[in-house]
Scaffold this active site. Structure first.
Site, PDB file in Angstrom:
ATOM      1  N   ARG A 242       0.813  -1.225   0.000  1.00  0.00           N
ATOM      2  CA  ARG A 242       0.000   0.000   0.000  1.00  0.00           C
ATOM      3  C   ARG A 242       0.843   1.271   0.000  1.00  0.00           C
ATOM      4  O   ARG A 242       0.457   2.261  -0.630  1.00  0.00           O
ATOM      5  CB  ARG A 242      -0.970  -0.018   1.187  1.00  0.00           C
ATOM      6  CG  ARG A 242      -2.215  -0.840   0.895  1.00  0.00           C
ATOM      7  CD  ARG A 242      -3.130  -0.992   2.081  1.00  0.00           C
ATOM      8  NE  ARG A 242      -4.318  -1.754   1.720  1.00  0.00           N
ATOM      9  CZ  ARG A 242      -5.023  -2.495   2.552  1.00  0.00           C
ATOM     10  NH1 ARG A 242      -4.656  -2.573   3.828  1.00  0.00           N
ATOM     11  NH2 ARG A 242      -6.088  -3.158   2.137  1.00  0.00           N
ATOM     12  N   ARG A 267       0.620  32.042 -18.178  1.00  0.00           N
ATOM     13  CA  ARG A 267      -0.668  32.521 -18.692  1.00  0.00           C
ATOM     14  C   ARG A 267      -1.061  33.832 -18.034  1.00  0.00           C
ATOM     15  O   ARG A 267      -0.966  33.989 -16.803  1.00  0.00           O
ATOM     16  CB  ARG A 267      -1.743  31.464 -18.460  1.00  0.00           C
ATOM     17  CG  ARG A 267      -3.098  31.868 -19.022  1.00  0.00           C
ATOM     18  CD  ARG A 267      -4.005  30.684 -19.247  1.00  0.00           C
ATOM     19  NE  ARG A 267      -5.362  31.099 -19.541  1.00  0.00           N
ATOM     20  CZ  ARG A 267      -5.758  31.630 -20.691  1.00  0.00           C
ATOM     21  NH1 ARG A 267      -4.881  31.840 -21.653  1.00  0.00           N
ATOM     22  NH2 ARG A 267      -7.032  31.970 -20.875  1.00  0.00           N
ATOM     23  N   GLU A 369      -6.148  -1.708  -4.130  1.00  0.00           N
ATOM     24  CA  GLU A 369      -5.414  -2.160  -2.936  1.00  0.00           C
ATOM     25  C   GLU A 369      -6.127  -1.746  -1.645  1.00  0.00           C
ATOM     26  O   GLU A 369      -5.508  -1.395  -0.646  1.00  0.00           O
ATOM     27  CB  GLU A 369      -3.964  -1.676  -2.962  1.00  0.00           C
ATOM     28  CG  GLU A 369      -3.158  -2.381  -4.036  1.00  0.00           C
ATOM     29  CD  GLU A 369      -1.692  -2.467  -3.760  1.00  0.00           C
ATOM     30  OE1 GLU A 369      -1.291  -2.466  -2.589  1.00  0.00           O
ATOM     31  OE2 GLU A 369      -0.935  -2.549  -4.740  1.00  0.00           O
TER      32      GLU A 369
END
Length: 389
Positions: A242, A267, A369
């Site tokens: 995990r 931007r 998982e």
């Protein structure tokens, strides 16, 4: 030492980062677009020792500790979640053998997985047995020539591609969880066929498939542990793997933050860079804080799990830290990538930019998982065990 990393770990991280940016990043959007398993990336990772980086050196692996393994997954996931799953899934397929196999089984199966010669898979989930492993219906019946396995597994990463598959099947249905056993199965066995290959929202280049077992014969010597120990083997496996999914989630989140910051610097709106807008600065600050907090928890979890070692039975502390890292990192990945799409505005919603892919990829980290709902149950139950409540 940054984050408590040794000089060697920092150098390893930088090396993997450079490899990922130069060779995997240019492939990421195409892997997502085609949905085809990236064999070229698999070969690249194998050639650089990354598919077996966390496996024992005497079995052909890199001998790295769990934190170093997590660093490899994290850095690749920053540019391509599918590619990072190659490392994590290979680790998952090998782990039951590493935690429960005898020395002969380890010598026989692990070197080919660690080198990348063979893909591996972990086959636990069934149509009616996902979070409820006790609902396993796949049967393994011992006969004169070995165990005969019949049943169906679903959502199997590397399903249909893996040459070595660890399969969980019940040898005694009357015992529920205590009747589940684990077996190493040749992915090319007679009677093993590939069913549906899933058309997924994210991690599209990773093949996820249904596997059908129709009287597949497995030698008795390929059973891992004793009969009835399969569930314990699966849980010990997930305690150690995990953190790898947490690392994948963390890498996705960091990658989304990286590209968002660069985009917002370039931007302009209202005559100045978007990054100069205070509201946007607040969002970026929150994203950075969430990523850093997740990273520290993951690295701590990796240390706790590594200290326990391959051979140790799961402890409340190991299980709790593993679950907490997976929970926090995957929730962070979903939050950060969603905010990244928002920060990109309309551009974030189109495939010319990577954040929409990152958001789609992030979602599965909250599911596989062990869903995050299951992680919360695990954490709470372990709180009780340690007497915190």
């Amino acid at each position: 030492m940054q984050y408590g990393l040794s000089d060697e770990q920092q150098l390893f991280r930088e090396t993997v980062r450079k490899l990922a940016r130069e060779h995997i990043l240019p492939r990421a959007s195409d892997i997502d677009r085609t949905g085809e398993f990236p064999w070229d990336v698999y070969q690249l990772l194998s050639a650089n020792g990354l598919v077996g980086v966390g496996m024992p050196e005497d079995l052909g692996g890199g001998g790295a500790d769990l934190l170093t393994f997590c660093l490899s997954v994290e850095e690749v996931a920053r540019v391509c979640a599918t590619s990072s799953l190659i490392i994590a899934a290979q680790h998952l397929g090998a782990m039951p053998i590493l935690v429960a196999g005898n020395s002969e089984q380890k010598r026989r199966f692990i070197p080919a997985i660690a080198s990348g010669e063979k893909l591996s898979a972990f086959a636990l989930t069934e149509p009616d047995a996902g979070s409820d492993a006790g609902g396993t219906k796949t049967r393994a019946v011992l006969q004169n020539d070995g165990y005969h396995i019949s049943g169906t597994k679903v959502f199997i990463t590397n399903g249909g591609l893996a040459k070595t598959v660890v399969v969980f099947a019940t040898t005694d249905p009357s015992k529920g969880l205590k009747g589940v056993s684990a077996f190493v199965v040749d992915g090319q066995s007679l009677g093993l066929t590939v069913g549906r290959i899933e058309d997924k929202m994210g991690i599209r280049g990773s093949q996820t498939a249904m596997l059908n077992f129709d009287d597949v014969v497995v030698p008795e010597e390929d059973r891992l542990g004793e009969e009835g120990e399969g569930f314990k083997i699966a849980m010990r496996t997930l305690d150690r793997t995990r953190p790898g999914i947490a690392a994948q989630a963390l890498g996705i989140a960091q990658g989304a933050l990286d590209v968002s910051l660069e985009h917002l610097k370039q931007r302009h709106q209202f005559g100045r860079p978007l990054v100069d807008q205070e509201a946007i600065q607040f969002m970026l600050a929150d994203m950075e804080t969430q990523v850093e907090a997740s990273r520290h928890l993951l690295y701590r979890a990796a240390d706790v799990v590594e200290t326990a070692g391959f051979d140790a039975a799961s402890s409340p502390e190991v299980t709790r830290y593993s679950a907490m890292a997976k929970l926090m990192c995957s929730d962070t990945a979903m939050k950060v990538t969603t905010d990244a799409v928002q920060l990109f505005g309309g551009y974030g919603y189109v495939r010319d930019y990577p954040v929409e892919r990152m958001m789609r990829d992030a979602k599965i980290t909250q599911i596989y998982e062990g869903t995050n709902q299951i992680q919360r149950l695990v954490i709470f139950r372990n709180l009780l065990e340690k007497g915190a409540l």
